[in-house]
Enzyme design. Structure first.
Site, PDB file in Angstrom:
ATOM      1  N   GLY A  10       2.105  -1.908   8.236  1.00  0.00           N
ATOM      2  CA  GLY A  10       0.581  -2.281   8.692  1.00  0.00           C
ATOM      3  C   GLY A  10       0.565  -3.830   8.735  1.00  0.00           C
ATOM      4  N   ASN A  11       1.141  -4.530   7.754  1.00  0.00           N
ATOM      5  CA  ASN A  11       1.189  -5.890   8.102  1.00  0.00           C
ATOM      6  C   ASN A  11       1.783  -6.668   9.163  1.00  0.00           C
ATOM      7  OD1 ASN A  11       3.333  -5.483   6.792  1.00  0.00           O
ATOM      8  ND2 ASN A  11       3.190  -7.340   5.394  1.00  0.00           N
ATOM      9  N   LYS A 131      -5.312  11.661   0.465  1.00  0.00           N
ATOM     10  CA  LYS A 131      -5.144  10.257   1.367  1.00  0.00           C
ATOM     11  C   LYS A 131      -6.748  10.247   2.041  1.00  0.00           C
ATOM     12  CE  LYS A 131      -2.691   7.243   3.630  1.00  0.00           C
ATOM     13  NZ  LYS A 131      -1.735   6.357   2.893  1.00  0.00           N
ATOM     14  N   LYS A 215       4.601   7.054   7.258  1.00  0.00           N
ATOM     15  CA  LYS A 215       5.425   6.684   8.212  1.00  0.00           C
ATOM     16  C   LYS A 215       6.831   6.176   7.894  1.00  0.00           C
ATOM     17  CE  LYS A 215       5.839   1.806   7.826  1.00  0.00           C
ATOM     18  NZ  LYS A 215       5.391   1.852   6.372  1.00  0.00           N
ATOM     19  N   LYS A 277       8.779   4.190  -0.131  1.00  0.00           N
ATOM     20  CA  LYS A 277      10.026   3.335   0.475  1.00  0.00           C
ATOM     21  C   LYS A 277      11.030   3.643   0.147  1.00  0.00           C
ATOM     22  CE  LYS A 277       6.550  -0.063   1.716  1.00  0.00           C
ATOM     23  NZ  LYS A 277       6.089   0.634   2.972  1.00  0.00           N
TER      24      LYS A 277
END
Lengths: 315, 315
Positions: A10-11, A131, A215, A277
């Site tokens: 996102g960043n 979520k 993602k 991740k």
């Protein structure tokens, strides 16, 4: 030369959470594109996946606000918001990446593909959605929405009620062959935006469902399908660390599959942050001998691919 | 077997103007897909272009309403709304077309490409914007928006003030090579949605501009670029007519370029309705010997391609 799937966080799309405007996002995408085009310049085949959390959250809040002010404006369903975010972010990334390539005289083409990702309708995630998405509501409003729209809503740490959706595992990428065709023709492809538009398969028919596919997991899926050599997961830090933020923090250059399992067991990685991740990286590293995953920051991606930094997860 | 660009009108996406919900649009897209897949089943290479007028109008109105209720929600710029509409409509069309192909055992892939279309920043359209978009405002609100955001706004027939944007000519399709790669690999491509996201080129850099590119003209452009054999412009009627809606209305089966110019001169085609379609058809028919354009309804497209109905415009 390697085939690389790069998962943008996102960043890399919205640098300043206080300015969520499209104008600010486009500026950030231009910065991000420099690091992406570094990899293309180094000769790699690059496929880009990206998140959409803040953008979709904003879409949902916009529709909720507009619908509350004027009932004539229908609320956009959640899967459609995902598709809209792929158009929105894809447009910014493809414009910025193309410009950066042209400045460096790289004569490749780039395009964002509207991408659906199949999830299992029996995924346990659908039984217990966790979520949160969109605005906060009062208990009364929440009960009305649950009754009228069938939403699942939960009280969120005293801040009010919010809609929650499932976060199921990605199983297949509907546009896999399209992406493969473009990659093999030498083009840069932006795909599985926001983890992909989540769809279930019912009697051979696809149907959008309200869900958020992680993602990094969607990136892992498309990386396997494209037989990529490397999965690069970009995040806020240069390397994965154990004892993170403690005096004995230790950054990791290499992380074997066995070590990764051990560190997960020992609770070194924060759920909702580094843990997913590491799990996506592990899944890719384990999927076929020779495949490796790299976790690093956007700024260090080029060096990490040269083996100079980042954390490399491999069998 | 021909290479065909099909330009879908708004009624192929939203059948009922009173129900502008995504759910209704998806149902309509499934109906539309049957006619599209007829052409694919007949062996043609099909590229699909579509309008986005009602959808983008709705996006703009949603953002305006949400921003009026809560200033913290930034208004989405116009080109980004176009990109979002490509994601939204592209998702529906690709899901519906894929399903229809699978039911008929057609093993092709389909995908929507986020597509930018270059316009000339000196296009006369920018000097006198005429295309109204979004909500109605009071004169006071309109003056504030013009001062603060640089919008051009016009009083609209006593109903209030509305933003107007330019409708420039399409010059180039940025993702042309991407589309060509997919078409040549045998895939079905959805592109130039809503006429494409309008961009101008400044010192080699692309920049989104608030404008609406006519979807029939954008379809004509991509049809030329792809060296298509036929451009099929779908509309509400089966054939082009002269003396339309008069006792001596005459439907046309064939329309030569010379006749078309004559009928335009005589004022047979309504501006904003049949006239732009005839002009796009003419442009394609004139672009290269052997190329022809067909104007017909969605329901009659299959027969029209067999020469049984529709109006064929050719040199």
């Amino acid at each position: 030369m390697a085939r690389i799937v790069v998962a943008l966080g996102g960043n890399a799309l919205q640098a300043n959470p206080k300015d969520t405007s499209a104008e600010a996002q486009l500026v950030t995408c231009h910065e991000t594109s420099k690091a992406i085009v570094d990899l293309i310049e180094d000769g790699h085949e690059v496929i880009i996946a990206h998140g959409n959390g803040p953008q979709v959250g904003q879409f949902v809040a916009t529709y909720e606000t507009a619908n509350a002010a004027n009932e004539g404006i229908p609320v956009m369903p959640f899967p459609e918001c995902g598709a809209m975010s792929q158009g929105y972010i894809g447009y910014h990334l493809q414009q910025a990446i193309r410009e950066e390539m042209r400045e460096r005289k790289i004569n490749k083409e780039v395009a964002a593909i509207v991408t659906q990702v199949v999830v299992d309708e029996n995924d346990p995630g659908f039984k217990n959605p966790t979520k949160p998405v969109g605005s906060f509501f009062t208990e009364e409003q929440a009960k009305k929405l649950m009754a009228e729209k069938g939403y699942t809503m939960k009280e969120d740490a005293g801040r009010g009620w919010r809609r929650v959706v499932a976060s199921p595992m990605p199983k297949a990428v509907v546009e896999e062959v399209i992406v493969k065709t473009l990659v093999e023709a030498g083009h840069v492809v932006i795909t599985v935006g926001g983890g992909g538009v989540p769809v279930i398969e019912k009697n051979g028919k696809l149907e959008g469902v309200p869900a958020v596919i992680d993602k990094d997991l969607a990136s892992e899926r498309i990386a396997e399908l494209l037989n990529a050599d490397e999965l690069v997961i970009l995040t806020a830090v240069e390397q994965i660390a154990i004892n993170f933020n403690k005096p004995d923090q230790k950054n990791l250059k290499d992380l074997s599959v066995a070590e990764a399992y051990k560190y997960i067991e020992e609770g070194h990685f924060a759920p909702g942050s580094m843990l997913p991740k590491v799990k996506a990286a592990l899944m890719f590293a384990e999927s076929k001998p020779g495949r490796k995953a790299i976790v690093t920051s956007l700024e260090r991606a080029r060096e990490a691919l040269k083996g100079l930094t980042g954390t490399i997860i491999a069998q």
